[in-house]
Design a protein around this motif. Structure first.
Motif, PDB file in Angstrom:
ATOM      1  N   ALA A 181     -13.207 -19.278 -34.228  1.00  0.00           N
ATOM      2  CA  ALA A 181     -14.515 -19.782 -33.809  1.00  0.00           C
ATOM      3  C   ALA A 181     -14.674 -19.642 -32.297  1.00  0.00           C
ATOM      4  N   HIS A 182     -15.826 -19.163 -31.882  1.00  0.00           N
ATOM      5  CA  HIS A 182     -16.254 -19.081 -30.484  1.00  0.00           C
ATOM      6  C   HIS A 182     -15.599 -17.929 -29.708  1.00  0.00           C
ATOM      7  N   CYS A 233     -21.011 -18.295 -31.700  1.00  0.00           N
ATOM      8  CA  CYS A 233     -22.018 -19.361 -31.756  1.00  0.00           C
ATOM      9  C   CYS A 233     -22.619 -19.543 -30.362  1.00  0.00           C
ATOM     10  N   SER A 272     -24.444 -23.020 -29.133  1.00  0.00           N
ATOM     11  CA  SER A 272     -23.467 -24.097 -29.014  1.00  0.00           C
ATOM     12  C   SER A 272     -22.620 -23.925 -27.760  1.00  0.00           C
ATOM     13  N   ASN A 273     -22.170 -22.702 -27.519  1.00  0.00           N
ATOM     14  CA  ASN A 273     -21.344 -22.433 -26.340  1.00  0.00           C
ATOM     15  C   ASN A 273     -22.089 -22.748 -25.052  1.00  0.00           C
ATOM     16  N   SER A 318     -19.237 -24.209 -22.649  1.00  0.00           N
ATOM     17  CA  SER A 318     -17.898 -23.728 -23.004  1.00  0.00           C
ATOM     18  C   SER A 318     -17.568 -22.367 -22.406  1.00  0.00           C
ATOM     19  N   THR A 368     -24.020 -20.934 -36.115  1.00  0.00           N
ATOM     20  CA  THR A 368     -24.752 -21.936 -35.336  1.00  0.00           C
ATOM     21  C   THR A 368     -23.840 -23.052 -34.840  1.00  0.00           C
ATOM     22  N   ASP A 369     -22.603 -23.097 -35.313  1.00  0.00           N
ATOM     23  CA  ASP A 369     -21.657 -24.184 -35.074  1.00  0.00           C
ATOM     24  C   ASP A 369     -22.081 -25.388 -35.902  1.00  0.00           C
ATOM     25  N   SER A 370     -22.655 -26.426 -35.291  1.00  0.00           N
ATOM     26  CA  SER A 370     -23.059 -27.603 -36.072  1.00  0.00           C
ATOM     27  C   SER A 370     -24.178 -28.330 -35.349  1.00  0.00           C
ATOM     28  N   SER A 412     -23.714 -29.778 -31.773  1.00  0.00           N
ATOM     29  CA  SER A 412     -23.776 -28.982 -30.546  1.00  0.00           C
ATOM     30  C   SER A 412     -24.866 -27.918 -30.588  1.00  0.00           C
ATOM     31  N   ASN A 413     -25.697 -27.976 -31.624  1.00  0.00           N
ATOM     32  CA  ASN A 413     -26.792 -27.018 -31.753  1.00  0.00           C
ATOM     33  C   ASN A 413     -27.909 -27.700 -32.529  1.00  0.00           C
ATOM     34  N   GLU A 468     -30.200 -17.750 -32.796  1.00  0.00           N
ATOM     35  CA  GLU A 468     -28.846 -17.278 -32.497  1.00  0.00           C
ATOM     36  C   GLU A 468     -28.813 -15.764 -32.307  1.00  0.00           C
TER      37      GLU A 468
END
Length: 203
Positions: A17-18, A40, A43-44, A49, A68-70, A73-74, A82
């Motif tokens: 992830a990321h 994502c 979110s980043n 991040s 989208t992450d979650s 954070s989004n 995205e």
């Protein structure tokens, strides 16, 4: 990443992830082992991040899927957002306007993401024998007209508000504001019920 390699954890089933702080040699490892990245971008950015080196990953033929992450954070959870964000970030980070073209970003949101999940033989593209997961988008909407390139339009212009229909496994789930299995008012009541409970746990 080197440590994960030594532990025997890297391989086609590894989905990272990321990937915002990858070193060049780590990208080489991801490629060598056939690993995947879940990118994502929103979110980043919201969490500060960092920015994933997507252009470098793609250049090394590492499979990158879009996510989208979650909701933590989004806030929007919109795959159209995205796609646009991923395309623009890659261009800004690499200072190359040709980096990550629209067709590549659309693949990241569809077949590449399915491949990252090990589901590319079932979903991710419209083919005979695959599950019919389809989204219809109104490209003729006045707010996004005119349309010269449908793929570019999907990535840079459209949003979830332009979706008219969705099918999952060939079954119609959404049609012009009407959900097949969801009653909006009931859902709103559930949200109202859970909102104060969740608020008790915020930091």
């Amino acid at each position: 990443m080197q440590r994960l390699s030594e532990l025997g954890l890297l391989g086609p089933g590894f989905l990272a992830a990321h990937g915002v702080h990858l070193l060049p040699q780590e990208i080489d490892l991801l490629h060598a082992y056939g690993c995947h990245i879940a990118h994502c971008p929103s979110s980043n950015l919201k969490l500060g991040s960092g920015i994933a080196p997507v252009a470098d990953l793609v250049a090394k033929q590492v499979n990158v899927g879009l996510g989208t992450d979650s909701a933590a954070s989004n806030n929007r959870l919109d795959m159209f957002t995205e796609m646009r964000m991923a395309a623009l970030l890659a261009k800004g980070a690499s200072e190359d306007p040709t980096s990550l073209p629209a067709h590549q970003v659309l693949k990241m949101a569809t077949i590449n993401a399915a491949k990252a999940l090990g589901l590319d033989e079932k979903i991710g593209s419209i083919e005979i024998g695959k599950q019919a997961d389809i989204t219809a988008v109104k490209l003729s909407d006045l707010t996004i007209s005119p349309c010269y390139d449908p793929i570019s339009h999907l990535v840079y212009t459209c949003g979830r508000e332009h979706v008219t229909h969705t099918w999952v496994a060939g079954e119609l789930k959404y049609s012009n504001g009407i959900y097949a299995n969801i009653e909006p008012m009931e859902l709103k009541e559930i949200v109202k019920k859970w909102q104060p409970k969740l608020a008790q746990h915020k930091h």
